[in-house]
Design a protein around this motif. Structure first.
Motif, PDB file in Angstrom:
ATOM      1  N   THR A 141       0.021  -2.035   2.822  1.00 31.65           N
ATOM      2  CA  THR A 141       1.186  -1.907   3.711  1.00 31.65           C
ATOM      3  C   THR A 141       1.505  -3.217   4.411  1.00 31.65           C
ATOM      4  O   THR A 141       2.301  -3.242   5.338  1.00 31.65           O
ATOM      5  CB  THR A 141       0.933  -0.820   4.774  1.00 31.65           C
ATOM      6  OG1 THR A 141      -0.220  -1.177   5.544  1.00 31.65           O
ATOM      7  CG2 THR A 141       0.727   0.547   4.124  1.00 31.65           C
ATOM      8  N   TYR A 142       0.903  -4.294   3.979  1.00 27.36           N
ATOM      9  CA  TYR A 142       1.090  -5.606   4.608  1.00 27.36           C
ATOM     10  C   TYR A 142       2.207  -6.331   3.871  1.00 27.36           C
ATOM     11  O   TYR A 142       1.976  -7.036   2.897  1.00 27.36           O
ATOM     12  CB  TYR A 142      -0.222  -6.381   4.543  1.00 27.36           C
ATOM     13  CG  TYR A 142      -0.370  -7.404   5.648  1.00 27.36           C
ATOM     14  CD1 TYR A 142      -0.933  -7.046   6.859  1.00 27.36           C
ATOM     15  CD2 TYR A 142       0.051  -8.706   5.488  1.00 27.36           C
ATOM     16  CE1 TYR A 142      -1.078  -7.957   7.877  1.00 27.36           C
ATOM     17  CE2 TYR A 142      -0.086  -9.626   6.498  1.00 27.36           C
ATOM     18  CZ  TYR A 142      -0.650  -9.247   7.691  1.00 27.36           C
ATOM     19  OH  TYR A 142      -0.783 -10.160   8.697  1.00 27.36           O
ATOM     20  N   ASP A 143       3.435  -6.181   4.352  1.00 30.24           N
ATOM     21  CA  ASP A 143       4.573  -6.749   3.633  1.00 30.24           C
ATOM     22  C   ASP A 143       4.815  -8.210   4.015  1.00 30.24           C
ATOM     23  O   ASP A 143       4.163  -8.778   4.889  1.00 30.24           O
ATOM     24  CB  ASP A 143       5.828  -5.901   3.846  1.00 30.24           C
ATOM     25  CG  ASP A 143       6.260  -5.820   5.305  1.00 30.24           C
ATOM     26  OD1 ASP A 143       5.815  -6.641   6.131  1.00 30.24           O
ATOM     27  OD2 ASP A 143       7.055  -4.926   5.613  1.00 30.24           O
TER      28      ASP A 143
END
Length: 156
Positions: A141-143
């Motif tokens: 979820t680390y964009d």
């Protein structure tokens, strides 16, 4: 193993066929192969695991260090052809990034390629979730926006 063309139209049918054959040859639960050639991207995905709720080509995969080699080779090719210089400051390519620390403004592309920028190995805001769930992909979820925001706040 199933494979599918994730792009609406195949810009190069021969390339799409080669990618589909490669996906079929790989014995893996999830596979995504993409090639950008002459500005057009062809993406093929497949795998023997049940199809996920999100299309495979839209998922984020933890790649570890494998991308470092390709990134540095691309950087070297761009430098060789004069598109950029290894000693360009990062700010020349990310001018809108609001860097808080003066030392961050001196980071060059060469520093990033040789791991001499003084940046931490793992973004600080990712450490707690990585420690709490060590066997999951902490980067899932680390964009890009979060990465750039964290980098802008990091003191080298």
């Amino acid at each position: 193993m199933t494979s599918r063309l994730a792009t609406a139209t195949a810009p190069d049918a021969a390339l799409a066929l080669r990618l589909a054959e490669a996906v079929t040859a790989v014995d893996a639960p999830d596979v995504v192969l993409a090639v950008t050639h002459h500005g057009r991207r062809t993406t093929i995905s497949g795998g023997h695991a049940p199809a996920p709720a999100v299309p495979r080509h839209a998922l984020r995969y933890e790649l570890g260090s494998v991308t470092k080699t390709f990134t540095v080779l691309l950087l070297a090719a761009l430098a060789r052809t004069g598109v950029l210089r290894l000693d360009d400051p990062l700010t020349a390519h990310l001018p809108d990034l609001p860097l808080r620390h003066p030392a961050s403004r001196r980071i060059t592309l060469r520093h990033l390629a040789t791991h001499t920028a003084g940046l931490p190995r793992i973004p600080g805001d990712l450490i707690p979730s990585a420690l709490l769930r060590p066997y999951t992909d902490a980067y899932a979820t680390y964009d890009t926006e979060r990465l750039l925001h964290t980098f802008a706040r990091t003191r080298p």
